[in-house]
Design a protein around this motif. Structure first.
Motif, PDB file in Angstrom:
ATOM      1  N   GLN A   1     -15.755 -47.096  -9.421  1.00 12.48           N
ATOM      2  CA  GLN A   1     -15.964 -48.249 -10.328  1.00 12.48           C
ATOM      3  C   GLN A   1     -15.914 -49.567  -9.567  1.00 12.48           C
ATOM      4  O   GLN A   1     -16.545 -50.544  -9.944  1.00 12.48           O
ATOM      5  CB  GLN A   1     -14.878 -48.285 -11.408  1.00 12.48           C
ATOM      6  CG  GLN A   1     -15.090 -47.322 -12.555  1.00 12.48           C
ATOM      7  CD  GLN A   1     -13.943 -47.429 -13.571  1.00 12.48           C
ATOM      8  OE1 GLN A   1     -13.363 -48.495 -13.778  1.00 12.48           O
ATOM      9  NE2 GLN A   1     -13.604 -46.310 -14.181  1.00 12.48           N
ATOM     10  N   MET A   2     -15.163 -49.586  -8.487  1.00 14.07           N
ATOM     11  CA  MET A   2     -15.064 -50.810  -7.682  1.00 14.07           C
ATOM     12  C   MET A   2     -16.269 -50.968  -6.753  1.00 14.07           C
ATOM     13  O   MET A   2     -16.367 -51.960  -6.028  1.00 14.07           O
ATOM     14  CB  MET A   2     -13.766 -50.800  -6.850  1.00 14.07           C
ATOM     15  CG  MET A   2     -12.512 -50.861  -7.695  1.00 14.07           C
ATOM     16  SD  MET A   2     -10.988 -50.776  -6.705  1.00 14.07           S
ATOM     17  CE  MET A   2     -10.851 -52.478  -6.135  1.00 14.07           C
ATOM     18  N   GLY A   3     -17.131 -49.966  -6.722  1.00 12.28           N
ATOM     19  CA  GLY A   3     -18.328 -50.045  -5.889  1.00 12.28           C
ATOM     20  C   GLY A   3     -18.235 -49.215  -4.626  1.00 12.28           C
ATOM     21  O   GLY A   3     -19.148 -49.241  -3.796  1.00 12.28           O
ATOM     22  N   ALA A   4     -17.154 -48.473  -4.457  1.00 13.25           N
ATOM     23  CA  ALA A   4     -17.032 -47.637  -3.264  1.00 13.25           C
ATOM     24  C   ALA A   4     -17.941 -46.417  -3.397  1.00 13.25           C
ATOM     25  O   ALA A   4     -18.301 -46.016  -4.507  1.00 13.25           O
ATOM     26  CB  ALA A   4     -15.588 -47.181  -3.087  1.00 13.25           C
ATOM     27  N   ASP A   5     -18.279 -45.848  -2.232  1.00 11.89           N
ATOM     28  CA  ASP A   5     -19.120 -44.653  -2.214  1.00 11.89           C
ATOM     29  C   ASP A   5     -18.279 -43.526  -1.611  1.00 11.89           C
ATOM     30  O   ASP A   5     -18.101 -43.449  -0.403  1.00 11.89           O
ATOM     31  CB  ASP A   5     -20.367 -44.968  -1.362  1.00 11.89           C
ATOM     32  CG  ASP A   5     -21.292 -43.772  -1.233  1.00 11.89           C
ATOM     33  OD1 ASP A   5     -20.976 -42.695  -1.788  1.00 11.89           O
ATOM     34  OD2 ASP A   5     -22.327 -43.917  -0.564  1.00 11.89           O
ATOM     35  N   ILE A   6     -17.729 -42.671  -2.487  1.00 12.37           N
ATOM     36  CA  ILE A   6     -16.847 -41.592  -2.022  1.00 12.37           C
ATOM     37  C   ILE A   6     -17.402 -40.268  -2.523  1.00 12.37           C
ATOM     38  O   ILE A   6     -17.682 -40.115  -3.717  1.00 12.37           O
ATOM     39  CB  ILE A   6     -15.411 -41.761  -2.554  1.00 12.37           C
ATOM     40  CG1 ILE A   6     -14.886 -43.150  -2.199  1.00 12.37           C
ATOM     41  CG2 ILE A   6     -14.490 -40.681  -2.004  1.00 12.37           C
ATOM     42  CD1 ILE A   6     -13.438 -43.368  -2.512  1.00 12.37           C
ATOM     43  N   VAL A   7     -17.548 -39.335  -1.600  1.00 12.20           N
ATOM     44  CA  VAL A   7     -18.115 -38.039  -1.971  1.00 12.20           C
ATOM     45  C   VAL A   7     -17.087 -36.948  -1.685  1.00 12.20           C
ATOM     46  O   VAL A   7     -16.555 -36.858  -0.575  1.00 12.20           O
ATOM     47  CB  VAL A   7     -19.391 -37.744  -1.136  1.00 12.20           C
ATOM     48  CG1 VAL A   7     -20.050 -36.451  -1.603  1.00 12.20           C
ATOM     49  CG2 VAL A   7     -20.359 -38.910  -1.196  1.00 12.20           C
TER      50      VAL A   7
END
Ligand code: S3P
Length: 441
Positions: free
Chosen positions: A131-137
């Motif tokens: 939601q904060m804009g991070a890209d976590i997979v």
């Protein structure tokens, strides 16, 4: 390892190792600060060593000696890309907190840990950080580690001459479904790299070591009720941190002294932060003779000596806001409840299912095997106390808190108790057996 019922009271004085939560944070925040952070009484347990090794891989110089550790911080933007996968071992705190920090970095990193870490829920941090804009997979698509954190969404600041970069993370107001300091801290740490203030509201207040230490390092962070709010881009400065003894480690000796007739222990310099001291309130309600002496405060963290005497205990109900203040102590509190008079109800503690093991199932099954009258519920357990315990074979499930809780149970159990996989105590209390042996002599 095999144990038999103790024949002698536990008497004397002891110290327990440094607080695990505070030790982790000292390394992490020291790395993000300018200048050197000096830490005394750092917990040299495997979990905190995992944090040290991750930050070394991120380009931070750390001198680790038995007397103190020195963290040579490089500021909020000083971390460098790791050459390899970051190994967080067995440590949920390392995995979740570092994820918040890595979400704000201009490089990608991959995190992984042991089999236990690979089955623990990470969606609870992936969702808010996304939601904060991070890209976590989650690389296996199951919401667990290994995690790939593509923390490279950076934009240049307004001034073209400036080499500064600013994260593209957005400040959010997050309402967390769980009272978890790991979730709260992960989001607040990402908030250091956001474009606006970030806040987390929890159902109940969880441990507040992050808020206290970051404030001490110069961050603009405030708390109101169950909400913590942080402003981005502070200049953090290194500090001197004296880590108090870990109340979660003291809990085993508090329980042992209360249970074994004739015992009296003085446990020196134990952290008694009110977001962690639920065990003291609970055992007092159960009828314990326990005194808090010589209170001090360091960096906002209160500590004291605890004088504990053998006591006759009665069952009580434990739930609600109290649960986050004693979540890691519940296995040993369940052991105490087996020996107390009457019924103990532990409720609102479903978080126990997602710790290093499923601590509801493991505690209930093993205490039943030892003769206790205990039943699992959806969110905890119900214990009819007052039935004698007998020895059994206990599998630690490589969960340090299970190994230590059942060692304490064995002190009161007739016959022989064998605990499999006791080496896992290295996670939080490498000298646990040495200390116990010294008190029994
Ligand atoms: C910790 C928070 C707790 C606790 C863990 C350490 C921390 O976990 O169980 O041992 O240092 O923040 P949760 O935040 O998941 O409840």
């Amino acid at each position: 390892m095999k144990f038999t019922k103790t024949t002698a009271p536990l008497r004397g004085e002891l110290t327990v190792p440094g607080d695990k939560s505070i030790s982790h944070r000292a390394v992490m925040f020291g790395a993000l600060a300018q200048g050197t952070t000096e830490v005394t009484n750092f917990l040299q347990g495997a979990d905190c060593l995992s944090t040290i090794s991750c930050f070394c891989q991120l380009g931070i110089a750390i001198d680790n000696t038995p007397e103190r550790i020195l963290i040579h911080g490089k500021g909020l933007h000083g971390l460098t890309a790791p050459a390899d996968i970051l190994d967080t071992g067995n440590s949920g705190t390392t995995t979740r907190l570092i994820s918040g920090i890595l979400a704000g970095q201009p490089f990608a990193s991959t995190l992984n840990g042991d089999a236990s870490i690979q089955s623990r829920p990470m969606k609870r941090i992936i969702d808010p950080l996304t939601q904060m804009g991070a890209d976590i997979v989650s690389l296996r698509g199951n919401g667990c580690a290994p995690l790939l954190i593509n923390g490279n969404k950076f934009i240049e600041t307004a001034s073209p001459s400036s080499k500064d970069t600013m994260a593209a993370l957005k400040g959010i107001h997050y309402r967390s479904p769980v009272a978890s300091a790991q979730v709260k801290s992960s989001i607040l740490l990402a908030g250091l790299y956001a474009d606006d203030e970030t806040s987390v509201t929890e159902p109940y207040v969880s441990r507040n070591h992050t808020e206290l230490m970051l404030r001490g390092f110069g961050a603009d962070i405030r708390t109101e009720g169950t909400t913590a709010t942080i402003l981005p881009h502070p200049k953090l400065h290194g500090d001197l941190i004296s880590v108090p003894g870990d109340i979660s480690s003291a809990a085993y000796f508090i329980a042992a002294a209360l249970m074994v007739p004739g015992s009296e222990l003085l446990i020196r310099n134990v952290g008694i932060n009110p977001t962690r001291d639920g065990i003291l309130r609970v055992v007092r309600d159960m009828g314990a003779k326990i005194m808090v002496l010589n209170e001090t405060t360091n960096g906002g963290e209160p500590a004291a000596d605890l004088l504990v005497k053998h006591s006759f205990l009665k069952g009580i109900t434990i739930g609600g806001a109290l649960i986050p203040t004693l979540i890691d102590e519940l296995p040993v509190i369940a052991v105490l409840a087996c020996l107390a008079d009457g019924t103990t109800v532990i409720k609102d503690a479903q978080e126990l299912k997602v710790k290093e093991s499923n601590r509801i199932d493991v505690v209930v099954n093993h205490l039943q095997a030892m003769g206790a009258h205990i039943e699992a519920t959806e969110d905890g357990m119900i214990i009819e106390g007052g039935y004698p315990l007998h020895g059994a074979v206990i599998d630690s499930h490589l969960d340090h808190r299970i190994a230590m809780s059942f060692t304490i149970a064995s002190l009161m159990a007739d016959g022989e108790t064998e605990i499999l996989g006791v080496d896992c105590v290295n996670i939080s209390y490498p000298d646990f057996y040495k200390t116990l042996e010294a008190l029994e002599r």
